[in-house]
Design a protein around this motif. Sequence first.
Motif, PDB file in Angstrom:
ATOM      1  N   ILE A 433      -3.105 -16.485   3.033  1.00  0.00           N
ATOM      2  CA  ILE A 433      -3.044 -15.017   2.930  1.00  0.00           C
ATOM      3  C   ILE A 433      -2.850 -14.605   1.473  1.00  0.00           C
ATOM      4  N   ILE A 434      -1.932 -15.291   0.785  1.00  0.00           N
ATOM      5  CA  ILE A 434      -1.695 -14.981  -0.625  1.00  0.00           C
ATOM      6  C   ILE A 434      -2.948 -15.243  -1.451  1.00  0.00           C
ATOM      7  N   TYR A 435      -3.617 -16.351  -1.146  1.00  0.00           N
ATOM      8  CA  TYR A 435      -4.840 -16.697  -1.872  1.00  0.00           C
ATOM      9  C   TYR A 435      -5.933 -15.657  -1.628  1.00  0.00           C
ATOM     10  N   ALA A 436      -6.118 -15.248  -0.371  1.00  0.00           N
ATOM     11  CA  ALA A 436      -7.138 -14.241  -0.055  1.00  0.00           C
ATOM     12  C   ALA A 436      -6.820 -12.908  -0.717  1.00  0.00           C
ATOM     13  N   ALA A 437      -5.531 -12.573  -0.783  1.00  0.00           N
ATOM     14  CA  ALA A 437      -5.135 -11.310  -1.420  1.00  0.00           C
ATOM     15  C   ALA A 437      -5.407 -11.328  -2.920  1.00  0.00           C
ATOM     16  N   SER A 438      -5.491 -12.509  -3.514  1.00  0.00           N
ATOM     17  CA  SER A 438      -5.738 -12.601  -4.952  1.00  0.00           C
ATOM     18  C   SER A 438      -7.228 -12.511  -5.289  1.00  0.00           C
ATOM     19  N   LEU A 439      -8.090 -12.636  -4.279  1.00  0.00           N
ATOM     20  CA  LEU A 439      -9.526 -12.600  -4.527  1.00  0.00           C
ATOM     21  C   LEU A 439     -10.003 -11.169  -4.752  1.00  0.00           C
ATOM     22  N   LYS A 440     -11.083 -11.043  -5.515  1.00  0.00           N
ATOM     23  CA  LYS A 440     -11.680  -9.736  -5.772  1.00  0.00           C
ATOM     24  C   LYS A 440     -13.196  -9.854  -5.685  1.00  0.00           C
ATOM     25  N   SER A 441     -13.799  -8.840  -5.147  1.00  0.00           N
ATOM     26  CA  SER A 441     -15.250  -8.722  -5.120  1.00  0.00           C
ATOM     27  C   SER A 441     -15.645  -7.549  -6.011  1.00  0.00           C
TER      28      SER A 441
END
Length: 484
Positions: A433-441
Amino acid sequence: MTKKNIAKSLKENIEIFQKTLDYVSDLRIRILKIGSKPYIDGAILYIDGIADTEKIQEYLVVPLLSLNSANDDEAFIDEIAYRHIKTADVDVVESFQPLIDGVLLGKAVILLDHNTKGIVTETAQWKERIVAEAVNERAYRGPLIGCTEKLKTNLNLIRSLVKTPKLCIRSMKVGILSKTDVSIVYIRDIATEKNVTEVMNRIQRINVKYLLEARIIEDYIEGKRKTFFPLSLSTERPDSIGAALYDGRIAILVDGTPEAILVPTVFWQFFQFPDDYYGKFGRFITRPLRFLCFLTTIYLPGLYTAIMRFHKDVLPANDLKSSLLAHTLIPIWAEVLILLILLHIINDASFRLPKSTVFSLSILGTIIVGDAALSSKFVHPLSLFIVGVCFITGYPLVNRGFLSAVIALRFLLFFIGGFLGLSCLGIVSLLLIIYAASLKSLGVPYLAPLIPFHPNEWKDTFYRGNLDDITNSPHTFPSKENKE
């Protein structure tokens, strides 16, 4: 060679043309005598099969042979191009590169003796698949048509749905050895200008010999940070493309690919489908059910293996427990792994085999092999049931490029749960979840509008709200400066 200017000698120009194309057999050269006495030698060059010979005959050959006078002035070729050639698209050029590129695109080239200019005319006649029903994104209601492999056809379909003068189309060419047309489509004043500029800059940085499919475009658009979460969304439906444009997103279309790439993309958009907007049924439960399917398909094998190996005390203390713990020929984790791999192979093969053999493959793989495995006590019946449910719940998410993430998460959580237990499974889930929250498109947080918290955007995230509210309210992406 192709960067040099056109020579005055027609014979020399034809020789350069043939040598550049390696004397291909389908290059046609129509020699002409233009004008009456005195006349000028000319030639029409085109590739047979991709150029329309009827257009060449009617719009080029007939007008040129009808000329009564001719001269070797440089202005004469301009007169021919702009007064006598009847095709809709005509260009006068002075170097070989646009001539070669034009012929390879199905265009015809006109060269004159004693003239250092050439004419490129539109005569292409590409073979293409007819506009048909969308294959991979079917809907029970709404438009049925899908994109084709021809870029111009797809742009036509988009324009038929997005009837506004603010629709912008920016065209580029990608490739060194072979150039492929790429179009960036967006609606001015709705799409963020910074995102449009960033998309164009990333595509311009692509340095490949050729481009046959849009996957390379996706890699560059998603940025240098590699992840198994898709940061762009693919769709073959023109209505989905139009809706995305009205939402402020950007569509990238590649000639030869029957899909469009949509950016920016957030995680929740992979649970949205056209059916949500064309029907009244399920507006509050369909997306939560899809998300439940997502959690089931990625967590079920890992949870099952972890409980059977490390947490047997949670099982009911009765005959059911002894039945569940019945011994088989191989360990429980090996059972689940073999079944996951086997069903994944069957799924993969079903997309590649002829349609007439897919049914036979399904019968052989699911009934005969499954029944044999149970009868020989090679696998436990519950293991087969768990893996079957895992695959069934994954089918609603196979489209739009999300399947790769589902498969990667399924195997990752299986190994974590199967070898480290439930505690580590919970820790890895939090880290994901933390990793996905750090992603940006394109600078947009991947878990928006949940992280960061934007409840005003929830009306089209976890459920489908009122259509008038969705249509009329502006969609604001919580974009920051791109740090990719």
